[in-house]
Each structure stands twice: as structure tokens, then as C-alpha cells.
Design an enzyme around this catalytic site. Structure first.
Site, PDB file in Angstrom:
ATOM      1  CG  HIS A   1     -64.965  18.119 -28.099  1.00  0.00           C
ATOM      2  ND1 HIS A   1     -65.623  19.305 -27.946  1.00  0.00           N
ATOM      3  CD2 HIS A   1     -65.571  17.239 -27.253  1.00  0.00           C
ATOM      4  CE1 HIS A   1     -66.573  19.165 -27.027  1.00  0.00           C
ATOM      5  NE2 HIS A   1     -66.566  17.924 -26.603  1.00  0.00           N
TER       6      HIS A   1
HETATM    7  C1  BDR Z   1     -62.056  18.028 -24.707  1.00  0.00           C
HETATM    8  O1  BDR Z   1     -62.091  17.384 -23.431  1.00  0.00           O
HETATM    9  C2  BDR Z   1     -62.147  15.997 -23.589  1.00  0.00           C
HETATM   10  O2  BDR Z   1     -63.173  15.476 -22.814  1.00  0.00           O
HETATM   11  C3  BDR Z   1     -62.313  15.711 -25.055  1.00  0.00           C
HETATM   12  O3  BDR Z   1     -61.546  14.576 -25.413  1.00  0.00           O
HETATM   13  C4  BDR Z   1     -61.792  16.956 -25.734  1.00  0.00           C
HETATM   14  O4  BDR Z   1     -60.419  16.882 -25.990  1.00  0.00           O
HETATM   15  C5  BDR Z   1     -63.350  18.786 -24.897  1.00  0.00           C
HETATM   16  O5  BDR Z   1     -63.523  19.735 -23.882  1.00  0.00           O
END
Ligand code: BDR
Ligand code: CA
Length: 312
Positions: free
Chosen positions: A241
């Protein structure tokens, strides 16, 4: 001239990869790394940011601890995804360097006031508590921000922490709402994009083959991190992400999206934290965000692999 950025983060394996990508990119000048409670509590996100800067031998970059809890709600964490440390996977060394004494919110306010207006891009990779707190406390800084490029929300993918909400927005929906209403130049990188930036065994193998400490660290983190999403979504790997935010700064042309209206649900128990995104333009509401919808994942991984290979 390098683009000045502040990375606001809750590492998190994917946050750690994002930080490493930024540290390996001469186009970016990282003014500081601010930490927030999110994937794990603040003490751990701060420690993890120090571990990552030390791994890349960049202790010159200050790490500033920020807010311990969302604006109005108890903290929700995600150890079930990231492990108890937040960075499970590689062997973690106790960091030698220390966080800076200044609070992250003070750092954000002062840095925006001291620099030329519209010269700093904020890169939030976690819940938006620090940025919203800074905007609330010092509204004069809002118009000094060049751009915010954040990872958060979803439209087509809807949610990951609840059926209708993405984690970063869900954890502090009031903070997110404040940012989306702030009139800042805003780029949003939602799950719709990050779920296309998937690791695969071949992509992870390239990090191992670098034979560097950073390459090995990335490989071991992502190998751990992907087990959760592989099982959940039945995919070959896991979404990286947060590195998408940094990749967008470096190569915006590998992403595409639309300028649309996005509002955050802050009241409903059922859909709390939902990014209500007018992707199809069914309202007359003013566009307030460039909502990214697609990425060329091969080009994204080419960039990431090339840059991580340049680190120690
Ligand atoms: C986001 O939530 C976190 O778990 C990850 O680091 C990312 O920023 C994805 O939904
Ligand atoms: Ca994150």
C-alpha cells in the site's frame, strides 16, 4: 531541486518499504519522519521508524513521535496483519538512535511555517491524526502545504478493516474528514490502487537476490506481511500500500485517477470511516481530491526494485 517531503507514518512493513523507497530517491528531500499510532501503538511505530532509518544508515533524518490516539476515539491497531512488533519478519535490532524531543505536531507546524509557502508535500501513510491536529492547532499552515499525497480509503474495493472502510481512514475518521474538507491539494491513493500493487514470489525473490541488508529486510518483511492477504483474498501476494505514495511522487505517470468529491462518514456505526467517493460524478459536489484508480504494477515494481537495490 529535490521535492521537500514530510513522511507521516505508522510502520508497518509497507510503511517501512515506503520509507526505504523515499530514502533511496535523490528527487526527494525528507525533512523529517513523523510517527503516529496506527498499525501498532506509538512507541512501536516510533521505534520501527528508527530501525528503518538506521538500516538505511540515514540517522541524519529526524524521527518525531506524534499522537498516541485518534482525535476522539480509542486506538484500533492491526497486529493481526503486521505482527506484535509491527515489523515482524526480519530479525529486528534495538535502534541506537533516539527520536527527536520535539512532538511531531510541533515539527509539522514549525517546518511549514519556516519554509517557503507551497514548498512542502505531506505524505501520510497512516491514520491522519498528526496532520489533522496540526491543521486544527495552526490553521495558517493549511495554505502553506504544497500537496498532500496520502494512502487511504477505497471505492471499488470498499474496505479492509470493516466491509466499508479502509484501515487508515477508519482509525481516525474525524481527522480524515478534516483533511478532506481542508481545501488542500489532495491526492488519495486508495485500496483500489494498492490492491493492484501485489507482491509475487518472483518480485520478492528480486529483493533477496540483491544480497544487501536492505534488500533482505524488504524481502523478509514482505514475505511475512503477505501471508494475511494471501489467505484473505486468495491472491499470489500482498498489496504494498504505502510505497505507492512515494512512487506517485517519483513517477506520477504510472498512476491514473479522477478529480472527484470525497467525503468521510463519521457518524454511522455501520459504515464509519467510509470514503464516500463520487467516482461517477452523480452529485454536483465540488471535487476535493485526485482519487487514484489504477497503477502499472510492473513499472511500480521496477522502480521499487531499482531503488531498493541502491541502498546499503
Ligand atoms: C493501510 O493500513 C495499514 O495496515 C497499512 O500500513 C496501510 O497504510 C492499508 O489499509
Ligand atoms: Ca501505514
Amino acid at each position: 531541486m529535490a521535492k521537500k517531503i514530510i513522511i507521516d507514518t505508522d510502520p508497518g512493513q509497507d510503511d517501512a518499504v515506503a520509507i526505504l523507497l523515499a530514502l533511496s530517491s535523490p528527487e526527494l528531500e525528507i525533512l523529517g519522519i513523523t510517527t503516529v499510532a496506527g498499525n501498532v501503538p506509538l512507541s512501536l511505530t516510533t521505534k520501527n521508524a528508527l530501525i528503518v532509518t538506521e538500516l538505511a544508515e540515514r540517522q541524519d533524518i529526524g524521527v518525531f513521535a506524534g499522537c498516541e490516539a485518534p482525535l476522539f476515539r480509542p486506538l484500533v491497531t492491526a497486529e493481526y496483519v503486521h505482527g506484535a512488533t509491527g515489523l515482524d519478519g526480519p530479525e529486528l535490532k534495538e535502534p541506537i538512535s533516539k527520536k527527536r524531543s520535539k512532538h511531531a505536531v510541533d515539527f509539522i507546524i514549525e517546518t511549514l511555517r519556516e519554509n517557503e509557502p507551497k514548498s512542502i508535500t505531506l505524505c501520510p501513510l497512516g491514520p491522519l491524526t498528526n496532520i489533522a491536529s496540526a491543521f486544527q492547532r495552526a490553521p495558517d499552515i493549511i495554505e502553506r502545504v504544497k500537496q498532500i499525497v496520502l494512502m487511504g480509503g477505497a471505492y471499488f474495493e470498499v474496505g479492509n478493516i470493516t466491509p466499508t472502510a479502509e484501515f487508515n481512514i477508519f482509525v481516525d475518521p474525524e481527522a480524515a474528514s478534516l483533511i478532506f474538507k481542508s481545501n488542500v491539494d489532495l491526492v488519495t491513493i486508495p485500496l483500489d490502487v494498492t490492491h493492484k500493487a501485489l507482491t509475487t514470489p518472483a518480485r520478492i525473490e528480486k529483493f533477496y537476490q540483491m544480497n544487501t541488508k536492505c534488500g533482505k529486510f524488504v524481502a523478509e518483511m514482505t514475505a511475512f506481511f503477505e501471508r494475511f492477504d494471501k489467505e484473505k483474498y486468495g491472491t499470489d501476494g500482498a498489496p504494498l500500500h504505502d510505497p505507492c505514495v512515494i512512487a506517485y511522487l517519483l513517477e506520477p505517470d504510472i498512476f491514473s485517477g479522477k478529480k472527484i468529491n470525497v467525503e468521510i462518514e463519521t457518524h454511522s456505526q455501520l459504515t464509519l470511516g467510509m470514503t464516500v467517493a463520487d467516482w461517477w460524478g452523480v452529485t454536483e459536489k465540488k471535487a476535493n481530491a485526485l482519487f487514484i484508480g489504477d497503477v502499472n504494477s510492473d513499472k511500480f515494481f521496477d522502480l521499487l526494485t531499482k531503488r531498493i537495490a541502491s541502498l546499503p
